[in-house]
Design a protein around this motif. Structure first.
Motif, PDB file in Angstrom:
ATOM      1  N   PRO A  15       3.587  -9.557  12.348  1.00  0.00           N
ATOM      2  CA  PRO A  15       4.364  -9.361  11.120  1.00  0.00           C
ATOM      3  C   PRO A  15       4.424 -10.636  10.288  1.00  0.00           C
ATOM      4  O   PRO A  15       4.456 -11.748  10.807  1.00  0.00           O
ATOM      5  N   GLY A  16       4.443 -10.467   8.974  1.00  0.00           N
ATOM      6  CA  GLY A  16       4.418 -11.588   8.054  1.00  0.00           C
ATOM      7  C   GLY A  16       3.203 -11.480   7.149  1.00  0.00           C
ATOM      8  O   GLY A  16       2.482 -10.482   7.152  1.00  0.00           O
ATOM      9  N   LEU A  17       2.984 -12.520   6.375  1.00  0.00           N
ATOM     10  CA  LEU A  17       1.874 -12.539   5.429  1.00  0.00           C
ATOM     11  C   LEU A  17       0.632 -13.109   6.110  1.00  0.00           C
ATOM     12  O   LEU A  17       0.670 -14.214   6.658  1.00  0.00           O
ATOM     13  N   PHE A  18      -0.451 -12.349   6.086  1.00  0.00           N
ATOM     14  CA  PHE A  18      -1.723 -12.751   6.694  1.00  0.00           C
ATOM     15  C   PHE A  18      -2.752 -12.906   5.586  1.00  0.00           C
ATOM     16  O   PHE A  18      -3.004 -11.972   4.816  1.00  0.00           O
ATOM     17  N   GLY A  19      -3.357 -14.091   5.484  1.00  0.00           N
ATOM     18  CA  GLY A  19      -4.344 -14.353   4.449  1.00  0.00           C
ATOM     19  C   GLY A  19      -5.763 -14.167   4.954  1.00  0.00           C
ATOM     20  O   GLY A  19      -6.131 -14.719   5.990  1.00  0.00           O
ATOM     21  N   LEU A  20      -6.549 -13.399   4.222  1.00  0.00           N
ATOM     22  CA  LEU A  20      -7.949 -13.171   4.561  1.00  0.00           C
ATOM     23  C   LEU A  20      -8.812 -13.795   3.478  1.00  0.00           C
ATOM     24  O   LEU A  20      -8.796 -13.358   2.321  1.00  0.00           O
ATOM     25  N   LEU A  21      -9.556 -14.840   3.851  1.00  0.00           N
ATOM     26  CA  LEU A  21     -10.362 -15.602   2.912  1.00  0.00           C
ATOM     27  C   LEU A  21     -11.848 -15.356   3.144  1.00  0.00           C
ATOM     28  O   LEU A  21     -12.282 -15.114   4.270  1.00  0.00           O
ATOM     29  N   GLY A  22     -12.608 -15.485   2.071  1.00  0.00           N
ATOM     30  CA  GLY A  22     -14.058 -15.388   2.168  1.00  0.00           C
ATOM     31  C   GLY A  22     -14.656 -15.262   0.784  1.00  0.00           C
ATOM     32  O   GLY A  22     -13.985 -14.824  -0.151  1.00  0.00           O
TER      33      GLY A  22
ATOM     34  N   LYS B  22       4.997   0.038   7.240  1.00  0.00           N
ATOM     35  CA  LYS B  22       4.977  -1.043   8.221  1.00  0.00           C
ATOM     36  C   LYS B  22       3.772  -1.959   8.017  1.00  0.00           C
ATOM     37  O   LYS B  22       3.787  -3.112   8.451  1.00  0.00           O
ATOM     38  N   LEU B  23       2.737  -1.430   7.380  1.00  0.00           N
ATOM     39  CA  LEU B  23       1.497  -2.177   7.140  1.00  0.00           C
ATOM     40  C   LEU B  23       1.161  -2.090   5.660  1.00  0.00           C
ATOM     41  O   LEU B  23       1.041  -0.992   5.105  1.00  0.00           O
ATOM     42  N   ILE B  24       1.019  -3.247   5.013  1.00  0.00           N
ATOM     43  CA  ILE B  24       0.723  -3.312   3.583  1.00  0.00           C
ATOM     44  C   ILE B  24      -0.554  -4.113   3.389  1.00  0.00           C
ATOM     45  O   ILE B  24      -0.685  -5.221   3.923  1.00  0.00           O
ATOM     46  N   ILE B  25      -1.486  -3.564   2.625  1.00  0.00           N
ATOM     47  CA  ILE B  25      -2.767  -4.220   2.366  1.00  0.00           C
ATOM     48  C   ILE B  25      -2.918  -4.411   0.865  1.00  0.00           C
ATOM     49  O   ILE B  25      -2.792  -3.449   0.096  1.00  0.00           O
ATOM     50  N   VAL B  26      -3.172  -5.645   0.437  1.00  0.00           N
ATOM     51  CA  VAL B  26      -3.409  -5.925  -0.977  1.00  0.00           C
ATOM     52  C   VAL B  26      -4.727  -6.691  -1.094  1.00  0.00           C
ATOM     53  O   VAL B  26      -4.936  -7.712  -0.445  1.00  0.00           O
TER      54      VAL B  26
ATOM     55  N   GLY C  12       6.772  -9.730   3.349  1.00  0.00           N
ATOM     56  CA  GLY C  12       6.303 -10.154   4.657  1.00  0.00           C
ATOM     57  C   GLY C  12       7.412 -10.382   5.668  1.00  0.00           C
ATOM     58  O   GLY C  12       7.127 -10.596   6.847  1.00  0.00           O
ATOM     59  N   GLN C  13       8.658 -10.309   5.230  1.00  0.00           N
ATOM     60  CA  GLN C  13       9.764 -10.462   6.172  1.00  0.00           C
ATOM     61  C   GLN C  13       9.996  -9.206   7.001  1.00  0.00           C
ATOM     62  O   GLN C  13      10.612  -9.261   8.066  1.00  0.00           O
ATOM     63  N   ASP C  14       9.508  -8.066   6.517  1.00  0.00           N
ATOM     64  CA  ASP C  14       9.796  -6.793   7.177  1.00  0.00           C
ATOM     65  C   ASP C  14       8.551  -6.013   7.591  1.00  0.00           C
ATOM     66  O   ASP C  14       8.678  -4.928   8.155  1.00  0.00           O
ATOM     67  N   ALA C  15       7.372  -6.513   7.306  1.00  0.00           N
ATOM     68  CA  ALA C  15       6.157  -5.737   7.569  1.00  0.00           C
ATOM     69  C   ALA C  15       4.974  -6.672   7.775  1.00  0.00           C
ATOM     70  O   ALA C  15       5.072  -7.887   7.575  1.00  0.00           O
ATOM     71  N   ILE C  16       3.857  -6.103   8.194  1.00  0.00           N
ATOM     72  CA  ILE C  16       2.588  -6.824   8.205  1.00  0.00           C
ATOM     73  C   ILE C  16       1.982  -6.693   6.817  1.00  0.00           C
ATOM     74  O   ILE C  16       1.757  -5.576   6.337  1.00  0.00           O
ATOM     75  N   VAL C  17       1.752  -7.809   6.162  1.00  0.00           N
ATOM     76  CA  VAL C  17       1.162  -7.804   4.820  1.00  0.00           C
ATOM     77  C   VAL C  17      -0.159  -8.560   4.874  1.00  0.00           C
ATOM     78  O   VAL C  17      -0.177  -9.766   5.154  1.00  0.00           O
ATOM     79  N   ILE C  18      -1.256  -7.860   4.630  1.00  0.00           N
ATOM     80  CA  ILE C  18      -2.579  -8.481   4.632  1.00  0.00           C
ATOM     81  C   ILE C  18      -2.984  -8.763   3.193  1.00  0.00           C
ATOM     82  O   ILE C  18      -3.094  -7.848   2.376  1.00  0.00           O
ATOM     83  N   LEU C  19      -3.176 -10.028   2.892  1.00  0.00           N
ATOM     84  CA  LEU C  19      -3.547 -10.482   1.553  1.00  0.00           C
ATOM     85  C   LEU C  19      -5.006 -10.920   1.579  1.00  0.00           C
ATOM     86  O   LEU C  19      -5.340 -11.974   2.124  1.00  0.00           O
TER      87      LEU C  19
END
Length: 309
Positions: A28-35, A159-163, A186-193
């Motif tokens: 849970p929290g903000l997850f950054g996906l780079l590329g 519960k899962l958020i994708i942006v 990101g305090q309440d869910a998995i957020v994939i950025l």
């Protein structure tokens, strides 16, 4: 709650291998996906969001009670707890925000009218669109449309958020407002950025990954990744005529122009040569080190004579 991705692969009909054995565990929290463009970020997002099937591998959302949802075999169940904002988010331009969000809430499964009204109004307040809720979406700025996009992604308390590339085309003020909103989510869910903007990940995320050509290059905490580069990044102001030879002699990870002249950034365990000065590494240096394969290239680099101090 965790999102577990195991050995995910995807090859398209044109032969492009978009994902090659990707494995990640996202908390849970903000997850950054780079590329870079074409790295496989959008392919990974679409697979997690159940918009396409992988050739092999698993995507499983596990909650704290030990229950799990497999995105491949239970796509409808995952969609019930998923909020998704793709890179290209289309809207009906001649419909006001209140009406369209209410319609999308019905599609999301919120059929109780009172519950739906409460949810829609709360979300419009949350994304700061309440005052313009009755205006057609065609009149919205790019940042306002993005905020509407995140409002629809939040329907049903996912519960899962994708942006996917959410700040592309936004001015700095709108971008900051949007990223602050994501940080709060990101305090309440998995957020994939998913993004190509390194600074956003460094400032907002406690977890991150870098992928390129469908391969996972690095995953972990951004600050830990930066710490691993301490003392290994060097820069030198050079003349344009020197650039090509320096690229041949050293492991150059990045090149910038400063006041019209090139500045080269090199990866090396020690000072590469006279004129190079140490740089405090940041996540951008981590990114270029991984994308260019600098550490492996450095192992193959022929030893040069010791620099004159």
């Amino acid at each position: 709650m965790n999102l577990v991705i195991e050995n995910l692969t995807k090859t398209y009909s044109n032969g492009v291998r978009a994902l090659n054995g990707i494995s990640l565990t996202i908390e849970p929290g903000l997850f950054g996906l780079l590329g870079p463009n074409g790295a496989g970020k959008s392919s990974l997002m679409r697979t997690i969001a159940t918009l396409q099937l992988p050739d092999s591998g698993r995507v499983v959302l596990q909650d704290a009670d030990g229950q799990s949802i497999d995105a491949v075999t239970q796509p409808d169940e995952l969609r019930k707890v998923l909020g998704y904002l793709p890179q290209d988010f289309g809207v009906y331009p001649r419909i006001d925000a209140l009406t369209l969000l209410d319609h999308l809430a019905v599609l999301k499964g919120i059929h109780n009218r009172a519950e739906r009204k409460e949810s829609v109004e709360a979300l419009l307040h949350r994304v700061n669109l309440w005052d313009v809720r009755k205006k057609n979406l065609s009149s919205y700025s790019g940042g306002m449309r993005q905020r509407f996009g995140i409002a629809q992604a939040l329907l049903g308390n996912p519960k899962l958020i994708i942006v996917d590339e959410p700040t592309a085309g936004l001015d700095p003020a709108e971008s900051n407002r949007f990223l602050n909103l994501l940080a709060n989510l990101g305090q309440d869910a998995i957020v994939i950025l998913s993004t190509h903007i390194v600074q956003d990940v460094q400032e907002l995320c406690r977890q991150m990954a870098i992928i390129n050509k469908g391969e996972l290059l690095l995953s972990g905490h951004p600050l830990e990744a930066v710490r691993q580069l301490e003392g290994k990044i060097w820069k030198k102001h050079v003349q344009a005529a020197e650039v090509e030879s320096l690229h041949q002699d050293f492991v150059i990870i990045n090149e910038r122009m400063v006041a019209g002249d090139p500045v080269l950034y090199a990866y090396a365990e020690a000072m590469p040569a006279s004129g190079f000065i140490p740089v405090d590494a940041g996540l951008e240096e981590v990114y270029f080190t991984e994308i260019t394969g600098a550490s492996e290239r450095a192992k193959k680099q022929p030893a040069l004579s010791s620099p004159t101090l």
